[in-house]
Design a protein around this motif. Structure first.
Motif, PDB file in Angstrom:
ATOM      1  N   ALA A  68      16.668  27.134  20.330  1.00 24.11           N
ATOM      2  CA  ALA A  68      16.656  25.745  20.774  1.00 24.11           C
ATOM      3  C   ALA A  68      18.053  25.249  21.113  1.00 24.11           C
ATOM      4  O   ALA A  68      18.236  24.426  22.017  1.00 24.11           O
ATOM      5  CB  ALA A  68      16.034  24.856  19.695  1.00 24.11           C
ATOM      6  N   GLN A  69      19.066  25.748  20.383  1.00 27.14           N
ATOM      7  CA  GLN A  69      20.430  25.301  20.612  1.00 27.14           C
ATOM      8  C   GLN A  69      21.204  26.209  21.568  1.00 27.14           C
ATOM      9  O   GLN A  69      22.378  25.949  21.848  1.00 27.14           O
ATOM     10  CB  GLN A  69      21.168  25.218  19.267  1.00 27.14           C
ATOM     11  N   MET A  70      20.560  27.247  22.056  1.00 29.06           N
ATOM     12  CA  MET A  70      21.249  28.195  22.934  1.00 29.06           C
ATOM     13  C   MET A  70      21.522  27.555  24.300  1.00 29.06           C
ATOM     14  O   MET A  70      20.609  27.062  24.965  1.00 29.06           O
ATOM     15  CB  MET A  70      20.404  29.463  23.112  1.00 29.06           C
ATOM     16  N   PRO A  71      22.756  27.575  24.769  1.00 34.43           N
ATOM     17  CA  PRO A  71      23.052  27.000  26.086  1.00 34.43           C
ATOM     18  C   PRO A  71      22.633  27.946  27.209  1.00 34.43           C
ATOM     19  O   PRO A  71      22.672  29.173  27.062  1.00 34.43           O
ATOM     20  CB  PRO A  71      24.578  26.845  26.058  1.00 34.43           C
ATOM     21  N   VAL A  72      22.211  27.363  28.320  1.00 32.39           N
ATOM     22  CA  VAL A  72      21.921  28.172  29.506  1.00 32.39           C
ATOM     23  C   VAL A  72      23.190  28.924  29.901  1.00 32.39           C
ATOM     24  O   VAL A  72      24.285  28.368  29.907  1.00 32.39           O
ATOM     25  CB  VAL A  72      21.427  27.268  30.658  1.00 32.39           C
ATOM     26  N   GLY A  73      23.037  30.193  30.209  1.00 29.38           N
ATOM     27  CA  GLY A  73      24.176  31.036  30.548  1.00 29.38           C
ATOM     28  C   GLY A  73      24.589  31.975  29.442  1.00 29.38           C
ATOM     29  O   GLY A  73      25.375  32.907  29.680  1.00 29.38           O
ATOM     30  N   GLN A  74      24.076  31.781  28.218  1.00 29.17           N
ATOM     31  CA  GLN A  74      24.435  32.680  27.113  1.00 29.17           C
ATOM     32  C   GLN A  74      23.693  34.005  27.248  1.00 29.17           C
ATOM     33  O   GLN A  74      22.515  34.049  27.597  1.00 29.17           O
ATOM     34  CB  GLN A  74      24.109  32.043  25.768  1.00 29.17           C
ATOM     35  N   THR A  75      24.389  35.082  26.958  1.00 29.45           N
ATOM     36  CA  THR A  75      23.811  36.423  27.042  1.00 29.45           C
ATOM     37  C   THR A  75      23.508  36.943  25.641  1.00 29.45           C
ATOM     38  O   THR A  75      24.318  36.812  24.725  1.00 29.45           O
ATOM     39  CB  THR A  75      24.778  37.387  27.752  1.00 29.45           C
ATOM     40  N   VAL A  76      22.321  37.531  25.487  1.00 32.01           N
ATOM     41  CA  VAL A  76      21.890  38.081  24.203  1.00 32.01           C
ATOM     42  C   VAL A  76      21.361  39.493  24.432  1.00 32.01           C
ATOM     43  O   VAL A  76      21.115  39.915  25.561  1.00 32.01           O
ATOM     44  CB  VAL A  76      20.789  37.209  23.566  1.00 32.01           C
ATOM     45  N   ALA A  77      21.198  40.207  23.329  1.00 35.47           N
ATOM     46  CA  ALA A  77      20.584  41.535  23.388  1.00 35.47           C
ATOM     47  C   ALA A  77      19.078  41.386  23.241  1.00 35.47           C
ATOM     48  O   ALA A  77      18.601  40.647  22.389  1.00 35.47           O
ATOM     49  CB  ALA A  77      21.140  42.430  22.286  1.00 35.47           C
TER      50      ALA A  77
ATOM     51  N   ARG B 176       9.176  25.326  23.895  1.00 35.10           N
ATOM     52  CA  ARG B 176      10.070  25.622  25.021  1.00 35.10           C
ATOM     53  C   ARG B 176       9.509  26.736  25.917  1.00 35.10           C
ATOM     54  O   ARG B 176       8.918  27.710  25.434  1.00 35.10           O
ATOM     55  CB  ARG B 176      11.432  26.079  24.496  1.00 35.10           C
ATOM     56  N   HIS B 177       9.757  26.554  27.211  1.00 38.09           N
ATOM     57  CA  HIS B 177       9.606  27.654  28.160  1.00 38.09           C
ATOM     58  C   HIS B 177      11.002  28.204  28.411  1.00 38.09           C
ATOM     59  O   HIS B 177      11.883  27.493  28.897  1.00 38.09           O
ATOM     60  CB  HIS B 177       8.986  27.173  29.473  1.00 38.09           C
ATOM     61  N   LEU B 178      11.216  29.444  28.036  1.00 40.55           N
ATOM     62  CA  LEU B 178      12.514  30.085  28.198  1.00 40.55           C
ATOM     63  C   LEU B 178      12.407  31.207  29.220  1.00 40.55           C
ATOM     64  O   LEU B 178      11.419  31.948  29.234  1.00 40.55           O
ATOM     65  CB  LEU B 178      12.998  30.668  26.862  1.00 40.55           C
TER      66      LEU B 178
ATOM     67  N   VAL C 270      16.760  29.496  31.950  1.00 37.76           N
ATOM     68  CA  VAL C 270      15.923  28.298  31.880  1.00 37.76           C
ATOM     69  C   VAL C 270      15.585  28.041  30.422  1.00 37.76           C
ATOM     70  O   VAL C 270      15.186  28.958  29.693  1.00 37.76           O
ATOM     71  CB  VAL C 270      14.609  28.457  32.686  1.00 37.76           C
ATOM     72  N   SER C 271      15.754  26.789  29.992  1.00 37.50           N
ATOM     73  CA  SER C 271      15.289  26.349  28.677  1.00 37.50           C
ATOM     74  C   SER C 271      14.684  24.965  28.866  1.00 37.50           C
ATOM     75  O   SER C 271      15.396  23.966  28.938  1.00 37.50           O
ATOM     76  CB  SER C 271      16.436  26.300  27.658  1.00 37.50           C
ATOM     77  N   GLU C 272      13.358  24.917  28.972  1.00 41.48           N
ATOM     78  CA  GLU C 272      12.661  23.686  29.349  1.00 41.48           C
ATOM     79  C   GLU C 272      11.618  23.326  28.289  1.00 41.48           C
ATOM     80  O   GLU C 272      10.786  24.161  27.926  1.00 41.48           O
ATOM     81  CB  GLU C 272      11.974  23.879  30.704  1.00 41.48           C
ATOM     82  N   ARG C 273      11.690  22.099  27.821  1.00 38.65           N
ATOM     83  CA  ARG C 273      10.659  21.621  26.897  1.00 38.65           C
ATOM     84  C   ARG C 273       9.372  21.389  27.670  1.00 38.65           C
ATOM     85  O   ARG C 273       9.387  20.726  28.724  1.00 38.65           O
ATOM     86  CB  ARG C 273      11.112  20.345  26.204  1.00 38.65           C
ATOM     87  N   ILE C 274       8.243  21.911  27.164  1.00 34.21           N
ATOM     88  CA  ILE C 274       6.974  21.776  27.873  1.00 34.21           C
ATOM     89  C   ILE C 274       5.969  20.936  27.076  1.00 34.21           C
ATOM     90  O   ILE C 274       4.774  20.939  27.387  1.00 34.21           O
ATOM     91  CB  ILE C 274       6.375  23.147  28.242  1.00 34.21           C
TER      92      ILE C 274
ATOM     93  N   ASN D 225      23.054  33.378  13.065  1.00 36.39           N
ATOM     94  CA  ASN D 225      23.246  32.159  12.284  1.00 36.39           C
ATOM     95  C   ASN D 225      24.207  31.226  13.008  1.00 36.39           C
ATOM     96  O   ASN D 225      25.101  31.677  13.744  1.00 36.39           O
ATOM     97  CB  ASN D 225      23.788  32.501  10.898  1.00 36.39           C
ATOM     98  N   LEU D 226      24.037  29.933  12.801  1.00 35.93           N
ATOM     99  CA  LEU D 226      24.883  28.953  13.468  1.00 35.93           C
ATOM    100  C   LEU D 226      26.231  28.844  12.766  1.00 35.93           C
ATOM    101  O   LEU D 226      26.353  29.077  11.566  1.00 35.93           O
ATOM    102  CB  LEU D 226      24.187  27.595  13.495  1.00 35.93           C
TER     103      LEU D 226
END
Length: 495
Positions: free
Chosen positions: A327-336, A132-134, A118-122, A159-160
């Motif tokens: 902010a630019q991370m797409p839903v579904g991306q996996t991070v540590a 954002r609510h993440l 979930v990445s929702e602007r609140i 970094n982008l």
């Protein structure tokens, strides 16, 4: 129990690293200095108190203190020549060469793998601040993470791609950016910030080097060793000298100039930085901690994140490295992701709690209320406008209707006069005194560290005074200080 002359043969110097916005500014350094003197040790120079609030940072106090220290030491133990001449280039920390065998991919080490779901602007779309609510889901194959209300999720941003490509071109590494590297420490004490058995330059510039951060003074010093032109070398040395710190402030710190931008300003030096010195020249991306705003499911981690974007004095737009990445991370991306213990600790459920959380300071308190259903929970929340940035409005009002939460809001820009959380605290002076004095309530304060913590603490001191006319202002402040000492007044604030 030690004799007063136990350290009479010792000479010492102490410099503390601190931030004067905190109540116990440089307390460990002060205590150590005093204790060494009590045991008979002799101070070479005055105690140094580094202060992050100084306009030059810690260096503002460190430079004059070091000058005093070296004067004393060289007078007591003179050297025939400088220990390390200025023109001697230090050895690199690592040997770096092409020829590694594998790309490390996602380095997890002690972390869990978390997928953004979930990445929702609140905040309202027309509001200046994007918050954002993440929500991250911890992968089932990873061990169940151990965290609780008040704890933090720790992320290391990347970094982008566009910035990485520009950086690689600036330093002349584009052609070999995707070749595996072999990285080997030159001494047993040399370690990387986290395990990187083998990588590419592109991977390092994306995941390891902080190319979009504001460089410190040491960055300019290291660059100066490789500058091929006198003009660039002299300027870099000036920025790294004690005398040049005002110039460095004007050039780099105030406009928040990034590593990448600085390299662009030194076009002869940037392409000749030796590969073996990359880990010595470029800073490492630091981890960022965010208060967890959920408590109901250990595999679902909610964060409340304000996206950092502002204009400098030169009207240049700056964006936070980590929040821009999120902010630019797409839903579904996996991070540590790993977890760290927060500074605020909840009392037993039978003890009332009073929470003061303006802005994103509400994050930890969302987890507090979720973990204490039906308990005596009091929240003072503040924002600019009820219609623009009242985070989690529906959930908070639902909890209030269910009597799981007593909610007091301050909307500073919605009325003819500005109203802040400290004003709401004073309005509830009788209720709060009853909670604190008669029911043993614990107070929690979380949010921006600029003025809010001091203003809120003064408001609670006023609550004490308003309910105890016989008390002086100093006695009221001492009452709050005793609450702090007893763990009944806890702050977790940040810049």
């Amino acid at each position: 129990s030690l004799p007063h002359d136990a350290l009479s043969a010792m000479e010492f110097a102490v410099f503390g690293l601190g931030d004067s916005s905190y109540q116990k500014f440089n307390f460990p350094a002060k205590r150590l200095f005093r204790r060494l003197q009590q045991l008979g040790a002799h101070a070479l120079v005055r105690r140094g108190d580094g202060d992050d609030q100084h306009y030059l940072g810690v260096d503002g106090q460190l430079d004059p203190w070091l000058e005093e220290l070296w004067d004393v030491m060289l007078s007591k133990w003179p050297l025939p020549r400088p220990a390390v001449p200025d023109d001697v280039v230090p050895d690199p920390t690592f040997d770096v060469s092409f020829g590694g065998t594998q790309d490390p991919g996602v380095v997890v080490d002690d972390k869990c793998r978390a997928t953004l779901v979930v990445s929702e602007r609140i905040t309202a779309v027309d509001h200046f601040q994007d918050v954002r609510h993440l929500r991250f889901a911890i992968e089932e194959q990873d061990p169940l993470p151990a965290w609780g209300p008040g704890d933090c999720a720790v992320l290391r941003p990347c970094n982008l791609a566009a910035d990485v490509n520009e950086f690689l071109a600036t330093v002349g590494w584009t052609d070999r950016a995707d070749e595996p590297l072999y990285i080997e420490p030159r001494s047993t004490g040399a370690t990387l910030a986290w395990p990187v058995p083998s990588a590419t330059l592109r991977w390092l510039c994306t995941n390891y080097f902080d190319i979009m951060g504001v460089p410190r003074r040491s960055f300019f010093e290291m660059l100066s060793y490789f500058a091929p032109s006198v003009e660039e070398r002299d300027k870099l040395r000036e920025f790294s000298s004690a005398a040049g710190q005002d110039d460095l402030l004007a050039y780099c710190m105030r406009p928040r100039r990034t590593v990448l931008e600085v390299l662009g300003d030194f076009p002869r030096t940037a392409p000749v930085i030796p590969l073996s010195y990359a880990f010595d020249v470029f800073p490492v991306i630091a981890e960022r901690s965010f208060s967890i705003s959920s408590a109901e499911c250990p595999r679902a981690v909610d964060l409340t994140v304000a996206i950092v974007e502002y204009k400098t004095l030169m009207q240049r737009v700056r964006r936070g490295v980590c929040t821009r990445w999120l902010a630019q991370m797409p839903v579904g991306q996996t991070v540590a992701m790993r977890f760290a213990r927060g500074t605020m600790r909840l009392p037993p459920a039978a003890t009332p709690i009073v929470m003061v959380g303006p802005g994103t300071g509400i994050a930890a308190f969302m987890s507090f209320v979720q973990s204490r259903p039906g308990a005596d929970n009091y929240l003072f929340f503040g924002c600019r406008s009820e219609s623009k940035d009242f985070y989690y409005q529906e959930q908070l009002r639902q909890w209030a209707a269910e009597e799981s939460l007593h909610l007091f809001c301050a909307f500073s820009r919605d009325g003819p006069a500005k109203v802040y959380v400290q004003d709401r605290i004073r309005e509830q002076a009788r209720l709060l005194w009853s909670l604190v004095a008669e029911q043993g309530a614990v107070i929690f304060v979380s949010g921006n560290a600029n003025r809010m913590p001091d203003d809120v603490r003064q408001a609670f001191a006023d609550v004490v005074s308003m309910n105890n006319p016989q008390m002086s202002a100093g006695d009221a402040q001492n009452y709050i200080a005793r609450m702090v000492k007893d763990g009944r007044y806890q702050e977790e604030c940040w810049y």
